[in-house]
Design a protein around this motif. Sequence first.
Motif, PDB file in Angstrom:
ATOM      1  N   GLN A 112      12.480 -23.208  -7.009  1.00  0.00           N
ATOM      2  CA  GLN A 112      12.721 -23.560  -5.624  1.00  0.00           C
ATOM      3  C   GLN A 112      11.167 -24.847  -5.530  1.00  0.00           C
ATOM      4  O   GLN A 112       9.784 -24.526  -6.204  1.00  0.00           O
ATOM      5  CB  GLN A 112      11.042 -22.807  -4.128  1.00  0.00           C
ATOM      6  CG  GLN A 112      10.844 -23.448  -3.050  1.00  0.00           C
ATOM      7  CD  GLN A 112      10.247 -21.750  -1.956  1.00  0.00           C
ATOM      8  OE1 GLN A 112      10.223 -20.819  -3.038  1.00  0.00           O
ATOM      9  NE2 GLN A 112      10.181 -22.298  -1.100  1.00  0.00           N
ATOM     10  N   GLN A 113      11.550 -26.267  -5.434  1.00  0.00           N
ATOM     11  CA  GLN A 113      10.646 -27.168  -6.057  1.00  0.00           C
ATOM     12  C   GLN A 113      10.365 -27.265  -6.984  1.00  0.00           C
ATOM     13  O   GLN A 113       8.635 -27.361  -7.790  1.00  0.00           O
ATOM     14  CB  GLN A 113       9.083 -27.168  -5.119  1.00  0.00           C
ATOM     15  CG  GLN A 113       9.616 -27.441  -3.237  1.00  0.00           C
ATOM     16  CD  GLN A 113       8.300 -27.063  -2.581  1.00  0.00           C
ATOM     17  OE1 GLN A 113       7.035 -26.944  -2.869  1.00  0.00           O
ATOM     18  NE2 GLN A 113       8.836 -27.734  -1.835  1.00  0.00           N
ATOM     19  N   ASP A 114      11.102 -27.255  -7.610  1.00  0.00           N
ATOM     20  CA  ASP A 114      11.108 -26.766  -9.538  1.00  0.00           C
ATOM     21  C   ASP A 114      10.365 -26.434  -9.838  1.00  0.00           C
ATOM     22  O   ASP A 114       9.696 -26.369 -10.982  1.00  0.00           O
ATOM     23  CB  ASP A 114      10.296 -29.060  -9.833  1.00  0.00           C
ATOM     24  CG  ASP A 114      11.589 -30.036 -10.026  1.00  0.00           C
ATOM     25  OD1 ASP A 114      12.472 -29.238  -9.716  1.00  0.00           O
ATOM     26  OD2 ASP A 114      10.267 -31.117  -9.557  1.00  0.00           O
ATOM     27  N   THR A 115      10.543 -25.104  -9.374  1.00  0.00           N
ATOM     28  CA  THR A 115       9.474 -23.433  -9.615  1.00  0.00           C
ATOM     29  C   THR A 115       9.977 -22.448  -9.104  1.00  0.00           C
ATOM     30  O   THR A 115      10.761 -22.928  -8.439  1.00  0.00           O
ATOM     31  CB  THR A 115       7.918 -24.123  -8.661  1.00  0.00           C
ATOM     32  OG1 THR A 115       7.100 -24.914  -9.346  1.00  0.00           O
ATOM     33  CG2 THR A 115       7.673 -22.189  -9.506  1.00  0.00           C
ATOM     34  N   PRO A 116      10.435 -22.256 -10.397  1.00  0.00           N
ATOM     35  CA  PRO A 116      11.328 -20.622 -10.340  1.00  0.00           C
ATOM     36  C   PRO A 116      10.926 -19.927  -9.323  1.00  0.00           C
ATOM     37  O   PRO A 116       9.480 -19.673  -9.043  1.00  0.00           O
ATOM     38  CB  PRO A 116      11.810 -20.291 -11.861  1.00  0.00           C
ATOM     39  CG  PRO A 116      10.471 -20.754 -12.315  1.00  0.00           C
ATOM     40  CD  PRO A 116       9.742 -22.490 -11.636  1.00  0.00           C
TER      41      PRO A 116
ATOM     42  N   ALA B 244       9.847 -16.095  -7.703  1.00  0.00           N
ATOM     43  CA  ALA B 244       9.293 -14.719  -8.132  1.00  0.00           C
ATOM     44  C   ALA B 244      10.590 -13.820  -8.785  1.00  0.00           C
ATOM     45  O   ALA B 244      11.875 -13.526  -7.916  1.00  0.00           O
ATOM     46  CB  ALA B 244       8.359 -14.212  -7.113  1.00  0.00           C
ATOM     47  N   PRO B 245      10.105 -12.783  -9.455  1.00  0.00           N
ATOM     48  CA  PRO B 245      11.575 -11.584  -9.810  1.00  0.00           C
ATOM     49  C   PRO B 245      12.183 -11.112  -8.399  1.00  0.00           C
ATOM     50  O   PRO B 245      13.124 -10.757  -8.774  1.00  0.00           O
ATOM     51  CB  PRO B 245      10.655 -11.122 -10.997  1.00  0.00           C
ATOM     52  CG  PRO B 245       9.564 -12.018 -11.624  1.00  0.00           C
ATOM     53  CD  PRO B 245       9.109 -12.757 -10.697  1.00  0.00           C
ATOM     54  N   ARG B 246      11.283 -11.006  -7.278  1.00  0.00           N
ATOM     55  CA  ARG B 246      11.758 -10.368  -6.636  1.00  0.00           C
ATOM     56  C   ARG B 246      12.298 -10.148  -5.719  1.00  0.00           C
ATOM     57  O   ARG B 246      13.155  -9.909  -4.900  1.00  0.00           O
ATOM     58  CB  ARG B 246      10.529  -9.037  -6.054  1.00  0.00           C
ATOM     59  CG  ARG B 246       9.421 -10.397  -5.296  1.00  0.00           C
ATOM     60  CD  ARG B 246       8.614 -10.361  -4.073  1.00  0.00           C
ATOM     61  NE  ARG B 246       7.125 -10.703  -3.321  1.00  0.00           N
ATOM     62  CZ  ARG B 246       6.521 -11.558  -4.338  1.00  0.00           C
ATOM     63  NH1 ARG B 246       5.971 -11.072  -5.431  1.00  0.00           N
ATOM     64  NH2 ARG B 246       5.524 -12.620  -3.294  1.00  0.00           N
ATOM     65  N   PHE B 247      12.648 -12.212  -5.704  1.00  0.00           N
ATOM     66  CA  PHE B 247      13.396 -12.626  -4.281  1.00  0.00           C
ATOM     67  C   PHE B 247      14.961 -13.101  -5.460  1.00  0.00           C
ATOM     68  O   PHE B 247      15.847 -13.619  -4.973  1.00  0.00           O
ATOM     69  CB  PHE B 247      12.691 -14.055  -4.228  1.00  0.00           C
ATOM     70  CG  PHE B 247      11.869 -13.963  -3.373  1.00  0.00           C
ATOM     71  CD1 PHE B 247      11.651 -12.868  -2.456  1.00  0.00           C
ATOM     72  CD2 PHE B 247      10.225 -14.087  -3.954  1.00  0.00           C
ATOM     73  CE1 PHE B 247      11.126 -12.587  -1.571  1.00  0.00           C
ATOM     74  CE2 PHE B 247       9.496 -13.640  -2.456  1.00  0.00           C
ATOM     75  CZ  PHE B 247       9.175 -13.248  -1.498  1.00  0.00           C
ATOM     76  N   ASP B 248      15.086 -13.263  -7.231  1.00  0.00           N
ATOM     77  CA  ASP B 248      15.573 -13.238  -7.802  1.00  0.00           C
ATOM     78  C   ASP B 248      16.363 -12.681  -8.538  1.00  0.00           C
ATOM     79  O   ASP B 248      15.199 -11.968  -9.893  1.00  0.00           O
ATOM     80  CB  ASP B 248      15.551 -14.918  -8.104  1.00  0.00           C
ATOM     81  CG  ASP B 248      16.710 -15.970  -9.113  1.00  0.00           C
ATOM     82  OD1 ASP B 248      17.985 -14.483  -9.204  1.00  0.00           O
ATOM     83  OD2 ASP B 248      16.860 -16.294  -9.719  1.00  0.00           O
ATOM     84  N   VAL B 249      17.084 -12.109  -8.563  1.00  0.00           N
ATOM     85  CA  VAL B 249      17.182 -10.725  -9.904  1.00  0.00           C
ATOM     86  C   VAL B 249      17.816 -11.120 -10.936  1.00  0.00           C
ATOM     87  O   VAL B 249      17.719 -10.805 -11.942  1.00  0.00           O
ATOM     88  CB  VAL B 249      18.600  -9.466  -9.642  1.00  0.00           C
ATOM     89  CG1 VAL B 249      19.888 -10.203  -9.645  1.00  0.00           C
ATOM     90  CG2 VAL B 249      18.651  -8.356 -10.333  1.00  0.00           C
ATOM     91  N   ASN B 250      18.022 -12.523 -11.438  1.00  0.00           N
ATOM     92  CA  ASN B 250      18.166 -13.241 -12.528  1.00  0.00           C
ATOM     93  C   ASN B 250      16.702 -13.782 -13.438  1.00  0.00           C
ATOM     94  O   ASN B 250      17.042 -14.702 -14.699  1.00  0.00           O
ATOM     95  CB  ASN B 250      19.133 -14.380 -12.596  1.00  0.00           C
ATOM     96  CG  ASN B 250      20.606 -13.731 -12.210  1.00  0.00           C
ATOM     97  OD1 ASN B 250      21.079 -12.791 -12.667  1.00  0.00           O
ATOM     98  ND2 ASN B 250      21.196 -14.592 -10.623  1.00  0.00           N
ATOM     99  N   ALA B 251      15.745 -13.408 -12.032  1.00  0.00           N
ATOM    100  CA  ALA B 251      14.645 -14.662 -13.002  1.00  0.00           C
ATOM    101  C   ALA B 251      14.124 -13.641 -13.485  1.00  0.00           C
ATOM    102  O   ALA B 251      14.016 -11.851 -14.220  1.00  0.00           O
ATOM    103  CB  ALA B 251      13.517 -14.649 -11.834  1.00  0.00           C
ATOM    104  N   PRO B 252      13.301 -13.686 -15.181  1.00  0.00           N
ATOM    105  CA  PRO B 252      12.513 -12.737 -16.008  1.00  0.00           C
ATOM    106  C   PRO B 252      11.789 -11.951 -15.656  1.00  0.00           C
ATOM    107  O   PRO B 252      10.209 -12.931 -15.130  1.00  0.00           O
ATOM    108  CB  PRO B 252      12.452 -13.625 -17.391  1.00  0.00           C
ATOM    109  CG  PRO B 252      12.461 -14.771 -17.144  1.00  0.00           C
ATOM    110  CD  PRO B 252      13.240 -15.245 -15.935  1.00  0.00           C
TER     111      PRO B 252
END
Length: 304
Positions: free
Chosen positions: A131-135, A137-145
């Motif tokens: 989101q705007q060149d920023t990953p 938060a993990p709670r919104f994306d299961v692929n995020a570390p």
Amino acid sequence: MDYTASQGGFRQQPKMRLRNTPVDGPGGSQLFEDTSATAPGSHSGFSNQQGPQAAGYPPQSILSDPMSNLAMAYGTSLASQGREIMDKNLNRFIPISKLKYYFAVDTLYVGKKLGLLVFPYMHENWEVNYQQDTPVAPRFDVNAPDLYIPAMGFITYVLVAGLALGTQNRFSPELLGVQASSTLVWLIMEVLAVLLSLYLVTVNTDLTTIDLLAFSGYKYVGMIIGVVAGLLFGRLAYYLSLLWCCVAIFVFTIRTLRLKLLSESAAEGRLVRGTRNQLRMYLTMTIAAAQPIFMYWFTYHLVR
């Protein structure tokens, strides 16, 4: 001596006691000290209890002293400067502001992530959302570390290891401390080896040290499952469950890191020729293959 006549004889005249006249005892000594005539200002007991006012100092003379105010202001500014310097040096080595991102999880994310670590075969989209060149938060994306699962996994692994050692009558605080410290040291060495490999291969990636720490810490989930299965159902259950978790973590690591280390064409599955791309492929395979080796090495002696 004066005597007055009465009906039965003589009666002695009573002596009149004048005010402020001390009453003497039989020996001429004074029985009680008469303080009625003493002036209020003459008590020495109250002369030393007047405080700064009696000494000629006003009540707030110390607080209103310009030198005291200057020293207080200088001390406050010195403390704030020291805190700023400490925050800068601490953020240089440990980015505390970035650590908040890796712990921004909730119960739903933890459940989905654990399912993905155990059964990653049906998952299709492995890209991290931005989101705007920023990953996000993990709670919104299961692929995020994240670091929540690795941290809790490490603590749980140490506790399960202590339980396993206790069932074998081999538990001791020293042995448990060696188990925990050796596991942590090997985790750090693993991350440093990956960083050195990325530097030697000259891979341009957005992977950070914390990302590598998170991906390396996900193997604790499979280690816990294997040890618990071995404690409950025996050594055969340990081997079967650990084998399943090793294959799962291998697939998870390959599908996650290929989007970070390989080029876009190779990540999509197309054949790309070139020595550099082959080195990246070998590096990805090596990192993924190292996870099952560590999982077996840290758990085989806990189940007998």
